[in-house]
Write a protein that holds these residues in place. Sequence first.
Motif: not given
Length: 460
Positions: A128-150
């Motif tokens: 759940x926590x990983x899904x919430x953070x990744x959804x916010x990453x999509x919201x601000x359009x994080x482009x690179x894999x390293x940031x998504x992994x973080x």
Amino acid sequence: MPLWSRRLWLRRVVWWGGAVAIGLAAILFADAADGVAAMRKAIIRHDPRWMLLVAPLGFALSSFLTRSLFRGAQGSGIPQAIAALHMTDTRQMDRVLSLRIAAGKVLLTVLGIFSGGSIGREGPTVQVGASIMLALGRLVRVPDQASRRALILAGGAAGISAAFNTPLGGIVFAVEELSHSFEARTSGTMLTAVILSGITSLALVGNYSYFGHTTVALPLGRAWEAVLICGMLGGLGGGLFSEILVRAADGLPGAAGRFLVRRPVLFAAGCGLALALIGLVSHGATYGTGYEQAQQLVNGTSDLGASFFALKFIASVLSYLSGVPGGIFAPSLSVGAGIGGAISAWLPHSPAGAVVLLGMVGYFSGVVQAPLTATVIVTEMTDNQGLTVPLLATAFLAYAVSRTVCRRPLYGALATRFLRTQTSSAASGAEPASSGPASSEPLASTSAPSATRSSGMPPV
């Protein structure tokens, strides 16, 4: 980006909000789990035999919903988070850690706890926590894999921290179990998420210890016999549990595997019926997370008997085999506490409370094969730093013994199996367990499991 970049600060504010949201989600998840556990207890007080109906129906409904509406919500959720860290396709990563799957995870875990499953909410909180953070990453359009992994690491660590109220445990879990490393690129995001989710929990529910406060110590000398015995037994028991789960992920043998393939919902109902029968034998002690029973053992107020840990062990295996969503953290701590409580009577030179904690950390370390995580979590949950060295010694001994029984770390093996299932499903044109193709990138520090047998496979 420049230090005062508007875009950079927008991302930071969004991620800080995500950490607070994870803390809120963990608290609401815990309240819901406690609420349905109270409802189940009320049913048992009225007539324990009602569980012979409630458990099979609840497990059947959970299995049906998992396979129809929330594909990918099965299991503990930690293997999905680990697998997502090794995916190269961003669309696939987003599907595995979607908010819809996270919502289904919460709903179905709560249903499983109400139905008497020996499952916990801590592992699902990682997903759940990983899904919430990744959804916010999509919201601000994080482009690179390293940031998504973080973001995935930060969300998973914040989930553990908020679920157990163990901030150090969340950090060590992310380093030792999720990523197998501590990278400068991810450390700042992860630490900030853990701190903010912890502050949220502190503000809303106060500064509590999961199992209360203990001051028991283990003096040098014959009392340290408990370290050797708890490390050996915990490692053997935890390794056996992990080996059963890993082998089951490759497919159940014989008639059971064929029945699982043809009638998965009926198979889950059968597991629920077996759990209800065990619950009747144990007078309800094996139902649910096991938090209450573990707390009683830690505080020395339990009369569960020596058979509790064996019955809870079987109940946890059945809950996993059924395929219903739910974690293994809390049940593992409960089984370990039961082991410590059972052998404490045979160790007169060791304080009973200390033996319970050593049994807890030994079995937990044997299951997850992450001794530092086990030690830090148990230390923080009991607010007892005086046992740190004995706990460390027990955890590392249990880890070594567990590795002789189960050569593949549980979560890493299940994550590898999850990726392979997605890959094979994509190759055959079928819809994978959580949709989308899978990367074949190997997982760090994890050996590949054996080839899938055709006799059926419980969801990982």
